[in-house]
Design an enzyme around this catalytic site. Sequence first.
Site, PDB file in Angstrom:
ATOM      1  N   ILE A  72    -145.866  46.278   2.379  1.00 52.79           N
ATOM      2  CA  ILE A  72    -145.822  45.654   3.470  1.00 52.79           C
ATOM      3  C   ILE A  72    -146.455  46.430   4.645  1.00 52.79           C
ATOM      4  O   ILE A  72    -146.006  47.419   5.001  1.00 52.79           O
ATOM      5  CB  ILE A  72    -144.040  45.647   3.627  1.00 52.79           C
ATOM      6  CG1 ILE A  72    -143.321  45.095   2.439  1.00 52.79           C
ATOM      7  CG2 ILE A  72    -143.785  44.886   4.752  1.00 52.79           C
ATOM      8  CD1 ILE A  72    -142.048  45.710   2.520  1.00 52.79           C
TER       9      ILE A  72
ATOM     10  N   ASP B 217    -137.281  42.411   5.688  1.00 52.80           N
ATOM     11  CA  ASP B 217    -136.415  42.789   4.636  1.00 52.80           C
ATOM     12  C   ASP B 217    -135.661  41.760   3.907  1.00 52.80           C
ATOM     13  O   ASP B 217    -134.341  41.544   4.067  1.00 52.80           O
ATOM     14  CB  ASP B 217    -135.320  43.666   5.506  1.00 52.80           C
ATOM     15  CG  ASP B 217    -134.522  44.595   4.508  1.00 52.80           C
ATOM     16  OD1 ASP B 217    -135.088  44.744   3.278  1.00 52.80           O
ATOM     17  OD2 ASP B 217    -133.611  45.555   4.807  1.00 52.80           O
TER      18      ASP B 217
ATOM     19  N   ILE C 275    -147.265  47.247   8.240  1.00 54.12           N
ATOM     20  CA  ILE C 275    -146.350  47.475   9.206  1.00 54.12           C
ATOM     21  C   ILE C 275    -147.390  47.176  10.740  1.00 54.12           C
ATOM     22  O   ILE C 275    -148.247  47.744  10.998  1.00 54.12           O
ATOM     23  CB  ILE C 275    -146.101  49.099   9.407  1.00 54.12           C
ATOM     24  CG1 ILE C 275    -145.171  49.316   8.273  1.00 54.12           C
ATOM     25  CG2 ILE C 275    -145.429  49.516  10.791  1.00 54.12           C
ATOM     26  CD1 ILE C 275    -144.919  51.077   8.184  1.00 54.12           C
TER      27      ILE C 275
ATOM     28  N   ASP D  11    -127.677  38.948   2.539  1.00 55.58           N
ATOM     29  CA  ASP D  11    -127.481  40.405   3.292  1.00 55.58           C
ATOM     30  C   ASP D  11    -128.070  40.455   4.656  1.00 55.58           C
ATOM     31  O   ASP D  11    -128.402  41.659   5.011  1.00 55.58           O
ATOM     32  CB  ASP D  11    -128.234  41.397   2.198  1.00 55.58           C
ATOM     33  CG  ASP D  11    -127.657  42.844   2.516  1.00 55.58           C
ATOM     34  OD1 ASP D  11    -126.472  42.913   2.555  1.00 55.58           O
ATOM     35  OD2 ASP D  11    -128.334  43.641   2.270  1.00 55.58           O
TER      36      ASP D  11
ATOM     37  N   ASP E  65    -133.022  46.358  -4.030  1.00 57.12           N
ATOM     38  CA  ASP E  65    -133.860  45.453  -3.561  1.00 57.12           C
ATOM     39  C   ASP E  65    -134.883  45.053  -4.411  1.00 57.12           C
ATOM     40  O   ASP E  65    -135.341  45.919  -5.487  1.00 57.12           O
ATOM     41  CB  ASP E  65    -134.707  46.191  -2.390  1.00 57.12           C
ATOM     42  CG  ASP E  65    -133.998  46.198  -0.974  1.00 57.12           C
ATOM     43  OD1 ASP E  65    -133.014  45.748  -0.907  1.00 57.12           O
ATOM     44  OD2 ASP E  65    -134.745  46.676  -0.041  1.00 57.12           O
TER      45      ASP E  65
ATOM     46  N   LYS F 259    -142.154  49.180  -1.339  1.00 56.74           N
ATOM     47  CA  LYS F 259    -140.907  49.246  -1.966  1.00 56.74           C
ATOM     48  C   LYS F 259    -141.109  49.104  -3.327  1.00 56.74           C
ATOM     49  O   LYS F 259    -141.781  48.224  -3.813  1.00 56.74           O
ATOM     50  CB  LYS F 259    -140.241  47.955  -1.411  1.00 56.74           C
ATOM     51  CG  LYS F 259    -139.614  47.866  -0.049  1.00 56.74           C
ATOM     52  CD  LYS F 259    -138.647  46.975   0.077  1.00 56.74           C
ATOM     53  CE  LYS F 259    -137.806  46.997   1.427  1.00 56.74           C
ATOM     54  NZ  LYS F 259    -137.141  45.792   1.532  1.00 56.74           N
TER      55      LYS F 259
END
Length: 418
Positions: free
Chosen positions: A248, A325, A250, A310, A167, A148
């Site tokens: 991040i 997230d 996975i 959110d 974000d 991100k």
Amino acid sequence: MISKKKIYVFAVCGALTTILYYIANIVFLCKIYENEIENNFNVDIEKIIREYVGVLEPQFLNVNPRFSKLRLKLITNFKYSDYNHSIWDVPKNWISYKHGLYNPDDSSIGKLLKALKFEPILKVSNALKGTQLKLLLHLNSSQKVLFKPQWYSKETVIEGPVYSGKDRHSAEIYSFYLGAVLNISWMPLVVGRKINLQEVYQKGDLLLKKTMFIKATGEYCLFGKCYYCRKEEYICGDNDNLIEGAAILIIPGILKKVRSPWQRTYKNHLKAKWEENKDYCKSLKKGIDHEKLLDYVDLSIFDFLIQNGDRHHYEIMKGNIIFLDNGKSFGNPNKVFFDILAPLYQCCLIRNTTWNNLQIVSGGTLTSLVDEILKSNEQTEIITEYNKRAVEQRLLFIYAAVNYCIKKFGVESVFTTC
């Protein structure tokens, strides 16, 4: 000619009609008043919680004696350390771990975090799912990493509703370490990382290259492919074509998406049921598994600390909610959105383990320990001092909310060993 008897009947009917009219108006006004109370429920709770903060016992304000043991464990396991080529076997072994996405007692965490930050990128593609710009980095041993990018400096204050803005990569990084200190392992590992956009272009697939361009001055730029991605909104590298972001890890597995019972309407003129009904959780308990409800409370506590309002859906893996997230967090340190904590103060339930983990980091030690690990790993401040102080203040609000629940329903009703 109308008789006196008829006049009397008309008078009585008129009087009754007037009385019924006033009764109807009183009922109507009472209904309006009742609705106002319902609509102001969250505001009333905020006022009560703030009052409870003022009478918190010293144990919630001072350093917990058990903190030093927690600190030693995290400093040992989470600080970067050297790794070898077999490091990517570690997350594969965690697939069978039943208590989280990673094992917080694994001494390989620091090695894995360092690998996540520095391992060479083999190829890159757009991460197509979701509303925000993300890249999919492919590393050695077929390991995939979500990236991100940075949109804001850490000093930027996001005004407006709690879900405003793009974000924040810094929010993803800080949230991971905050979760680690709170013994939350149902979240993926995250580090800060810089990538070279020229390298991204060279190693990117055809679809990715179509979402990039090169300025006349030589800077490589990216607008990506996602729901909200637009050519007019792009990011470019610095003089060395570097961009910063959150990497991040996975973890392989199937994610199931579930709508949040506390989802917002995202419309200023329309409130959700949970925002208006003070007894919302009573009806919810009839249709939701008790342990799942406790998961919602756990996540609401964490979201309140980071101010992530959110969370419209939850992702579930291995039968548990994933703390995934967290990019819409730490938008505005000057505001407290109390309604994020609604699952806690509406249901007045909390796990004993969650409560114990919260109490261990009293007296300012929550953010100080996150800082200690981050300064070693990232070697830079991830969020501002204003945001850190806000986190500590929110922790006091959580203590106060639990004490409010205890006062209202009693210890045995509030705490559970599930």
